[in-house]
Write a protein that holds these residues in place. Structure first.
Motif, PDB file in Angstrom:
ATOM      1  N   ALA A 133       5.713   4.605   4.085  1.00 53.39           N
ATOM      2  CA  ALA A 133       4.731   4.835   5.546  1.00 53.39           C
ATOM      3  C   ALA A 133       5.240   3.555   6.100  1.00 53.39           C
TER       4      ALA A 133
ATOM      5  N   GLU B 226       0.804  -1.123   0.032  1.00 52.25           N
ATOM      6  CA  GLU B 226      -0.036  -0.131  -0.039  1.00 52.25           C
ATOM      7  C   GLU B 226       0.937   1.202  -0.247  1.00 52.25           C
ATOM      8  N   ASP B 227       1.955   1.300   0.979  1.00 50.37           N
ATOM      9  CA  ASP B 227       2.633   2.511   0.859  1.00 50.37           C
ATOM     10  C   ASP B 227       4.036   2.306   1.430  1.00 50.37           C
TER      11      ASP B 227
ATOM     12  N   ILE C   7      -1.416  13.070   3.896  1.00 48.92           N
ATOM     13  CA  ILE C   7      -1.763  11.481   4.651  1.00 48.92           C
ATOM     14  C   ILE C   7      -1.180  10.205   4.063  1.00 48.92           C
ATOM     15  N   ARG C   8      -0.717   9.531   4.657  1.00 53.86           N
ATOM     16  CA  ARG C   8       0.029   8.012   3.913  1.00 53.86           C
ATOM     17  C   ARG C   8      -0.483   6.864   4.719  1.00 53.86           C
ATOM     18  N   LEU C   9      -1.737   6.849   4.546  1.00 56.38           N
ATOM     19  CA  LEU C   9      -2.292   5.529   5.291  1.00 56.38           C
ATOM     20  C   LEU C   9      -2.204   4.256   4.194  1.00 56.38           C
ATOM     21  N   PHE C  10      -2.450   3.036   4.993  1.00 57.01           N
ATOM     22  CA  PHE C  10      -2.357   1.869   4.165  1.00 57.01           C
ATOM     23  C   PHE C  10      -3.867   1.869   3.704  1.00 57.01           C
ATOM     24  N   SER C  11      -4.307   2.296   2.553  1.00 53.07           N
ATOM     25  CA  SER C  11      -5.731   2.679   2.187  1.00 53.07           C
ATOM     26  C   SER C  11      -6.708   1.454   2.123  1.00 53.07           C
TER      27      SER C  11
ATOM     28  N   LYS D 291      -9.109   4.500   3.496  1.00 58.62           N
ATOM     29  CA  LYS D 291      -9.419   5.474   2.356  1.00 58.62           C
ATOM     30  C   LYS D 291     -10.776   5.734   2.541  1.00 58.62           C
TER      31      LYS D 291
END
Lengths: 307, 351, 255
Positions: free
Chosen positions: B202, B198-199, C90-94, C153
């Motif tokens: 992060a 996902e990222d 914002i960098r969440l694990f969507s 998200k």
């Protein structure tokens, strides 16, 4: 010494073809950050279209070189169209998607092109008729054929034209701006979408020429010839520094020379245990070594994951 | 009572399935189902790498080849070794995992697209070596491959070439790989994989050592490939470089993508669909023959063509696959208005 | 008196090509305070953040966390050493749920491996249960427990900000670094964010804050530093800094 010179000549010829194809990878990568897996298959399409036209005209009595030129004249626009459609349909909708998505469609496009080609032109190897003069010139004990000279000169001219286009014209400016920062370029009034389309078409035009050269050089064309060629040209682009034009040219030449030297000497070096059947392995080892020791390539920037 | 029904009924169906298929379509189709099970294993393995960790591996079939050739070398007349299958199989999985680490260690710190192309090259290299390592010493049997591989044998009982026996063996391993995949997905490591997908930035900021965790995904996926390779060698009794070309890798990737990256049931569905459906294309040839009097479209190239098309279309229209994961579905039913957003934008945010 | 300093940054410089993003920046943050970093856009605030969270390596200079030199270490090491962060955009694990996002934050404070995951032995089960409980507690703490099962998200913007803070807190930081947490928030959201930050501080976690909302900064922080063109031009208590002529110049005059 003769072997050395002969392999050097062969390597330079092979290398100029790699350079042409590598430029296609590098141009697209420079602007979009995308590895266009299907680029090698555009080379194949170029070869196939050239051959088709040549076969149609071979009974017409036109001089050989003119027939080849006609083939090329058909292949270039055809490949440009292929490149354009490919970008429009398979890559543009995914421009803001995560990286994995366009990579997967790129694989899809490559498979699609190969199999469409197989349906149209069949599974068999197509042979390139003897249309260009076949004689060779002796050179310091090595021999250079007419086709070899043609390939080196042809790709040299193509690359010079491309350099001028990118450095001296408005279009080139736009391309460079878009590759620096697409957002800012948009603000400055650059039509990023059309710049990307044109980049794909330019790369595909080079691929068409490379396709003609490869099939003329080896005398054959095949629906999956683009795969390995593409892999090697990509290696060349990485070796030189992907996104960097001079890098692609240098990388192509170097890889061609490494490969042909390797093929020429591997047998002697390993006492016959390994021969030229391992030629295709060199490119891969070069790729791995470059990625480990100098991922930025000889002339390029870093490619690591850090922002 | 309810749980009994939940497990007993599918179990009973799975047990009588091969016999039903044999009765309805003949033994060839049981064999096709056996192969489908092998592909399910492969797809589940690749799903760990592509679906969970988001790393595009285009040479996955190389690990399949490592497992298959190791089995062939250690259990056939080729070297006169006849080691038992319960020893060779884990060895193949281990060797494939080792290859995964060897390939991943230098390349996993690079960006995803480089990994894709390196794995693509790796797949080809393995094939070139398999093709050429028959001189000066005959190790791999060259283009002819290795023949007369021992069938799987449990104690005194040999599986021979019984499609039924292999059906149950493969079914066991499919359940095993599905079980392991599920457990991994809902674990600390599994969450770390998905977080990287996902990222990555992060994920690293949360204290995940991305390089090691990716390597773990790569090794796990590879060892699943090696395991399936061993089973394949025992089942076929014959291996050659032909079986391990790029198109196989693409096909397995297709199964994962089409079914639904990261969703175990979706991937199983994708694998079964894509290994059974092309068999139906075999009838396209005779059909053309009878309608047009000649064959215009060669069924096997039609198959690959459709795969290529499927990859493109799925990515463009349903990036979460035909059977998206239940979390997403729950969300879909909970909030109607997000449904459209879900389908078009599944992997979009955070970029 | 024991050493009150938590993070000491000494003469850190960082340049990108010809641009000096940070020049000889030094500052020290004390345990338990809320320290703010302000300055015009492009002053180097986020660059400094990226240095102390390991995304960039400083060209020169160093920084220490509780006396231990961390300069140039990997981001994952920073988290393990007690620095957690949120991101400006914002960098969440969507595609993970809110709960899973926070559970992922516990990665560096737990240790189950492959074997544990497959066999679910006792240790692993206890750890999983603990991870989930702690994550739930943190969701509660930031006030979004009811959204635990929603995909990140699909949360509202303000809740995403909160979720990012919960995820960072899950790493059990000593220093929580927040990059513009109030950006895009309305008045009431900002107010409740202020309450949350004060509560985090009262629970013993030091906060480093980049923020453009001056009202929030002046009301909330104990000390602040002002960056301009990559240099620290002022440091001190909110009242002193806001009357500093250099700061007024940087904000009102100049560029």
């Amino acid at each position: 010494m003769e072997i050395f010179l002969q392999q050097l000549v062969n390597g330079i010829v092979l290398g100029s073809i790699y350079s042409l194809v590598a430029l296609g990878y590098t141009l697209v990568y420079g602007i979009m950050g995308l590895i266009n897996f299907a680029h090698g298959d555009v080379v194949m399409i170029g070869a196939m279209v050239t051959l088709t036209v040549i076969r149609l005209l071979s009974g017409s009595g036109l001089p050989g070189p003119l027939v080849v030129l006609c083939g090329l004249g058909a292949a270039i626009p055809f490949c440009m169209m292929t490149g354009y459609l490919m970008e429009r349909i398979a890559y543009r909708p995914l421009r803001n998607a995560p990286r994995l998505a366009p990579l997967i469609t790129a694989i899809g496009v490559s498979i699609l092109l190969q199999n469409v080609a197989m349906l149209i032109w069949g599974r068999e190897y197509l042979s390139f008729p003897q249309l260009l003069p076949a004689h060779a010139f002796p050179f310091l004990g090595a021999s250079i054929s007419f086709i070899q000279i043609l390939i080196v000169a042809g790709s040299g001219i193509m690359m010079a034209c491309l350099s001028i286009l990118i450095r001296k014209t408005r279009l080139g400016n736009a391309m460079r701006a878009a590759s620096q920062n697409a957002e800012v370029a948009t603000l400055m009034g650059v039509e990023v979408n059309s710049v990307i389309s044109i980049t794909f078409m330019l790369g595909s035009a080079l691929a068409a020429v490379a396709g003609m050269m490869v099939s003329a050089y080896y005398g054959i064309a095949h629906y999956d010839m683009g795969f390995l060629l593409g892999l090697k040209a990509f290696t060349a682009a990485v070796l030189g520094g992907i996104g960097n034009m001079e890098g692609a040219m240098l990388g192509g030449l170097l890889l061609g020379i490494i490969e042909s030297m390797g093929a020429g000497y591997l047998g002697t070096l390993t006492n016959g245990a390994m021969g030229s059947n391992y030629q295709d392995v060199f490119a891969f080892f070069v790729l791995i070594l470059v990625l480990i020791f100098r991922p930025s390539g000889l002339l390029g920037e870093r490619v690591g994951e850090r922002p | 009572m309810k749980t009994l029904a939940k497990y007993a009924i599918p179990a009973a169906i799975l047990c009588i399935l091969p016999f039903l298929i044999d009765a309805a379509f003949g033994k060839t189709w049981v064999r096709i189902v056996d192969f489908a099970l092998l592909y399910v294993m492969l797809a589940l393995g690749l799903n760990i790498v592509v679906g969970f960790a988001g790393l595009l591996d285009l040479g996955y079939v190389a690990f399949f080849a490592v497992g298959a050739y190791l089995y062939a070398l250690l259990a056939s007349p080729h070297f006169g070794l006849h080691l038992p299958f319960w020893l060779v199989l884990p060895l193949g999985a281990f060797a494939a995992g080792l290859f995964g680490i060897l390939l991943g260690a230098p390349t996993l710190r690079l960006r995803g697209d480089y990994l894709a192309i390196v794995t693509l090259g790796f797949g080809e290299i393995i094939r070139i070596f398999l093709n050429n390592l028959n001189a000066p010493y005959n190790i791999t049997g060259g283009p002819q491959g290795i023949d007369l591989i021992d069938p799987v044998r449990l104690g005194p009982w040999s599986f021979g070439h019984s499609v039924y026996a292999y059906y149950f063996l493969f079914l066991f391993f499919v359940l095993f790989t599905a079980f392991v995949s599920t457990r991994l997905q809902h674990s600390r490591i599994g969450r770390a994989w998905i977080a990287i997908r996902e990222d990555e930035i992060a994920a690293e900021a949360m204290g995940i050592d991305t390089r090691n965790v990716k390597l773990l995904a790569f090794a796990m996926g590879a060892s699943f490939g090696g395991l399936s390779g061993g089973l394949f060698a025992g089942f076929e009794g014959f291996v050659s470089p032909e079986s391990f070309n790029l198109m196989e890798s693409v096909m397995i990737l297709c199964m994962v993508v089409l079914g639904g990256m990261g969703h175990i049931r979706g991937v199983i569905f994708g694998a079964i669909l894509l290994s059974v459906l092309p068999e139906a294309l075999r009838y396209v040839g005779p059909l053309q023959q009878s309608v047009f009097g000649r064959i215009y479209i060669d069924p096997s190239s039609l198959r690959m063509l459709l795969f290529g098309l499927a990859l493109i279309l799925v990515m463009l229209m349903r990036p979460a696959g035909l059977w998206p994961s239940p979390t997403r579905k729950r969300e879909l039913s909970a909030k109607g208005e997000t449904a459209r957003h879900e389908n078009t934008n599944v992997y979009d945010a955070g970029r | 008196m024991p050493d009150a300093r938590l993070l000491e940054i000494e003469n850190v410089s960082k340049h990108f090509g010809g641009i000096l993003a940070l020049t000889d920046v030094s500052l020290s943050i004390e345990k338990g305070e809320i320290y703010a970093l302000i300055g015009p856009n492009g002053a180097g605030k986020t660059t400094l953040f990226n240095v102390i969270t390991g995304i960039y390596k400083p060209d020169s200079g160093s920084f220490r966390m509780e006396g231990i030199d961390l300069s140039g270490k990997k981001p994952s090491m920073m988290a393990k050493s007690g620095i957690a962060r949120t991101f400006q955009n914002i960098r969440l694990f969507s595609n993970m749920t809110a709960l899973e996002n926070v559970m992922t934050g516990r990665h560096c404070r737990s240790k189950s491996g492959i074997i544990g995951a497959i066999f679910r032995n006792g240790n692993n089960r206890t750890e999983e249960i603990e991870t989930e409980e702690k994550a739930m507690h943190l969701l509660d703490y930031v006030g979004i427990r009811k959204h635990a099962d929603m995909l990140a998200k699909n949360l509202s913007y303000g809740d995403q900000r909160r979720l990012e803070i919960a995820r960072a807190l899950a790493t059990e930081p000593k220093l929580l670094a927040l990059d513009e947490p109030a950006a895009g928030m309305n008045h009431s959201e900002t107010d409740s964010l202020k309450g949350l930050l004060e509560r985090i501080r009262s629970d013993g976690i030091t906060i480093l804050l980049i923020e453009h909302d001056m009202k929030l900064v002046m009301n909330l922080c104990d000390r602040l530093a002002v960056l301009d063109f990559g240099k620290k031009i002022a440091e001190g208590k909110p009242g002193d800094v806001s009357s500093n002529p250099l700061v007024i110049e940087a904000y009102l005059g100049g560029s």
